[in-house]
Design an enzyme around this catalytic site. Structure first.
Site, PDB file in Angstrom:
ATOM      1  N   ASN A 142     102.577 -12.937 -19.052  1.00 36.54           N
ATOM      2  CA  ASN A 142     103.972 -12.718 -18.897  1.00 36.54           C
ATOM      3  C   ASN A 142     104.897 -13.369 -20.111  1.00 36.54           C
ATOM      4  O   ASN A 142     105.725 -12.810 -20.372  1.00 36.54           O
ATOM      5  CB  ASN A 142     104.284 -13.556 -17.477  1.00 36.54           C
ATOM      6  N   ARG A 200     105.420   5.202 -14.060  1.00 37.78           N
ATOM      7  CA  ARG A 200     104.102   4.486 -14.318  1.00 37.78           C
ATOM      8  C   ARG A 200     102.934   4.958 -13.645  1.00 37.78           C
ATOM      9  O   ARG A 200     103.170   5.089 -12.436  1.00 37.78           O
ATOM     10  CB  ARG A 200     103.955   2.962 -14.533  1.00 37.78           C
ATOM     11  N   ARG A 235     108.594   1.032 -20.735  1.00 37.05           N
ATOM     12  CA  ARG A 235     108.001   0.141 -21.644  1.00 37.05           C
ATOM     13  C   ARG A 235     106.564  -0.220 -21.572  1.00 37.05           C
ATOM     14  O   ARG A 235     105.978  -0.527 -20.483  1.00 37.05           O
ATOM     15  CB  ARG A 235     109.073  -0.903 -21.550  1.00 37.05           C
ATOM     16  N   HIS A 279     113.914   5.840 -13.526  1.00 43.64           N
ATOM     17  CA  HIS A 279     113.008   4.794 -12.903  1.00 43.64           C
ATOM     18  C   HIS A 279     112.924   5.220 -11.315  1.00 43.64           C
ATOM     19  O   HIS A 279     112.010   4.548 -10.849  1.00 43.64           O
ATOM     20  CB  HIS A 279     113.693   3.649 -13.281  1.00 43.64           C
TER      21      HIS A 279
END
Length: 715
Positions: free
Chosen positions: A60, A405, A435, A465
């Site tokens: 992270n 994704r 990303r 998205h």
């Protein structure tokens, strides 16, 4: 593009835009990662799961530096004077990030060295340092170095004839100071630790360390093998110093879509810059590093003082996630196999592949909406079955879906390719700006195009998205539209570790809305309204604020006002201000926000009717649910959007009402279970700190995630 409306007046003379009522986004994210770290610290967490959370904490941070810290540094360099809603400059945020983060990194290193590593050794897992090895073990690793490592190393000198080397993002490196015994001159060189080899190198059983109990695994980190054998790279020279260090670069891509003739090609070119081109935003080094080496690296990499992180211990701990593969089930969470939803359990392979026309998944959906909850319920048996059957069903004419994704070896991709090969019209909107998945998505897009799938890349200037899938099926003399609208990606791997929701439905209005949405995504449609869907950046913000204000109006009129909302992040100032106004009117608000939150709950006369928790557990809480009481005529929504400016204004998102009474009731029960958690839940206080709930004699331990697994089957 929709923007939040300014309110002309604030209740009771309180300026709800005052910076004191907002928490800082970046510091709030650090508090989220502190909660992740706490899972590694908590002795109630199984030992290998503690290693996992330590690795997640480190991973992270890598992304935080590559994106968020890098963005702040660019603002400072560009002399951007804009203040955040909480009143901070970019430089103030960088200073506070550094102040808060150093103690957290130190805490993790001390935890791993004093607790986790010894406990691993007691369980037969030995992560060894070179100083702990005997000569037999060193001899074996020397042979390993000569056979597997030596040929991959390239020492790079730094002198007038050799410029300072360009180092790749997240690379581990050795800084070496050398002395020529003949001339007495010193030199400096850098060795990159190969990232093409496993970071953790196991020892064979015959050289395992002596132990009171059986050894399950023993090994060392690759960089220690390189360091111990580095003299082989500099024959005739004396190594005076060598120090391991790690760098993190600005990895955010910058593509001017309006100027790009080929968006795919433009992004592919930018990917190379991510690895080598971005400025260094973090320099991790050991306390033993000499001032000469430190200053050489600082000068060569142009490192700012805020970017320096002295690390006593292990660098790049994200790689320790590989220890989770060890066969030690007693050191992990109890295993869980996602359950096939009750209404889908009768489907056979033939029915899934579309070889029958009656008791198939389309028949199930026609009987009523189906809500699926991952990972408690099987992604493969629901979403993958839906698209696989659509690909093979002779009555299906077209499939349209968005891909943000997806996983490697994706069953979804295979189904889309099969559908195209079966002569169906297939449209896939692949978001190549997702990303850190840009390269993967470009490869998927090319594979789909080669199979005959119509691939598009969305709307100029917006990321797509939304998580939607539309199947158009010929039934009798008409077409019926079947939909999946979800909160998570079409990714079989993350569906096992992220909590997400999906609605399978054939409601006419939702199907019509998805047709309009895909026309908006693939063509030149300027769709301004939808029947049921809330779509960003067109209608979502205005509708969400209207739903909150409706609760405010109910409360002002003496009726009950109640909101429960679950999301990943709550940052948007307009939404926060609207929630403050609702609280001032007496609306009771419970928020479940996993990560960043800029709202301050419990502030007298502002947010005293708002309560907020964050849940961090074995699964990543990823689902979004929005529940509005509406004076007894309840409305509940699920979808892909958080309450963030980027989701509301700069992305294509879809949020759907869940109108089936059974499905809506199920969502309310999920929210109630989450709100009652006292094991993984943390309460946000008005000062920005989080306090973990603890079970008591009167309130025994309740883990929402365990309860949700138990509801599905024996756990």
């Amino acid at each position: 593009m929709a923007k939040h409306k300014e309110h002309k007046e604030d209740v009771a003379g309180i300026n709800l835009s005052d910076a004191k009522y907002y928490l800082n986004r970046e510091l709030s994210w650090l508090e989220f990662n502190r909660r992740v770290l706490q899972e590694a610290i908590d002795p109630r967490t199984p030992l290998l799961e503690r290693v996992k959370f330590a690795a997640i904490f480190s991973s992270n941070l890598d992304e935080f530096f590559m994106v968020r810290v890098a963005s702040l540094q660019r603002q400072v360099e560009s002399q951007v004077a804009t203040l955040t809603p909480d009143g901070r400059t970019a430089q103030q945020q960088l200073d506070e990030i550094s102040q808060r983060l150093h103690p957290m990194v130190t805490q993790l290193q001390e935890l791993f060295e004093t607790e986790i590593r010894p406990q691993l050794a007691a369980q037969g897992v030995h992560l060894l340092k070179y100083a702990e090895l005997n000569q037999t073990q060193r001899d074996y690793l020397k042979q390993y170095f000569q056979k597997r490592v030596f040929y991959l190393l390239t020492p790079l000198a730094v002198d007038p004839a050799h410029p300072f080397p360009v180092m790749s993002n997240l690379s581990l490196n050795l800084a070496v100071v050398l002395k020529d015994p003949e001339t007495g001159e010193t030199g400096f060189a850098r060795i990159k630790v190969p990232d093409t080899l496993p970071r953790l190198v196991p020892l064979p059983e015959e050289v395992y360390p002596k132990s009171d109990r059986p050894v399950v695994w023993a090994g060392v980190c690759l960089e220690e093998i390189v360091a111990d054998n580095s003299a082989a790279l500099f024959p005739g020279m004396i190594i005076e110093e060598q120090h391991l260090f790690r760098i993190t670069r600005d990895a955010d891509l910058s593509v001017q879509e309006e100027e790009a003739d080929d968006l795919v090609e433009a992004i592919a070119q930018e990917l190379g810059k991510r690895r080598f081109g971005g400025s260094v935003v973090r320099f991790q080094f050991p306390p033993t590093m000499s001032e000469f080496v430190k200053q050489t690296l600082i000068k060569g990499m142009k490192v700012d003082s805020n970017d320096m992180y002295m690390t006593q211990g292990w660098l790049g701990m994200r790689d320790f996630m590989s220890l989770m593969a060890l066969p030690l089930p007693h050191l992990k969470d109890r295993p869980w196999t996602p359950v096939v939803p009750q209404r889908l359990r009768h489907l056979s392979t033939e029915q899934i592949l579309g070889k029958t026309t009656t008791e198939n998944i389309f028949y199930v959906i026609r009987q009523g909406d189906l809500l699926v909850h991952h990972p408690y319920q099987s992604f493969a048996a629901s979403v993958e079955t839906f698209i696989t059957q659509a690909a093979h069903d002779p009555d299906v004419q077209a499939i349209k879906m968005t891909l943000y994704r997806t996983s490697s070896d994706s069953p979804i991709i295979k189904a889309l390719i099969a559908a195209a090969q079966n002569g169906k019209q297939v449209v896939a909107l692949v978001e190549i700006k997702a990303r850190f998945d840009e390269e993967s998505n470009i490869n998927w897009a090319k594979a789909l195009e080669e199979a005959g799938v119509h691939v598009v890349y969305g709307v100029m200037g917006l990321k797509t998205h939304t998580k939607v899938l539309l199947v158009i099926r010929s039934e009798g003399d008409d077409f019926r539209r079947y939909c999946h609208i979800g909160t998570g990606n079409y990714n079989a791997k993350t569906a096992k570790i992220y909590t997400d929701l999906g609605l399978l439905t054939c409601r006419e209005e939702l199907g019509a809305d998805l047709i309009d949405l895909f026309n908006y995504l693939t063509g030149f449609s300027k769709q301004k309204s939808f029947r049921k869907l809330l779509v960003a950046p067109v209608t979502l913000r205005d509708r969400m604020e209207a739903l909150i204000r409706r609760e405010t109006d109910h409360a002002k009129n003496g009726k009950s006002g109640r909101i429960i909302a679950k999301m990943n992040a709550l940052i948007d100032p307009g939404i926060i201000k609207t929630l403050y106004e609702a609280s001032q009117a007496g609306v009771q608000i419970d928020l479940i926000v996993r990560g960043m939150c800029c709202l301050r709950p419990g502030v007298p006369e502002v947010s005293e009717n708002i309560r907020l928790i964050s849940i961090v557990g074995r699964y990543l809480e990823h689902s979004r649910i929005f529940h509005f009481h509406n004076n007894g005529e309840e409305e509940v929504y699920i979808g892909s959007a958080d309450w963030m400016e980027r989701n509301l204004d700069r992305r294509v998102e879809a949020v759907t009402p869940v109108e089936d009474p059974t499905c809506a009731k199920e969502l309310k029960e999920i929210l109630d279970i989450l709100l009652a958690d006292n094991r993984q839940a943390w309460e946000l206080k008005s000062d920005g700190t989080y306090v973990q709930r603890q079970p008591t004699e009167d309130n025994p331990e309740k883990s929402a995630q365990i309860i949700l697994m138990e509801r599905e089957g024996n756990f």
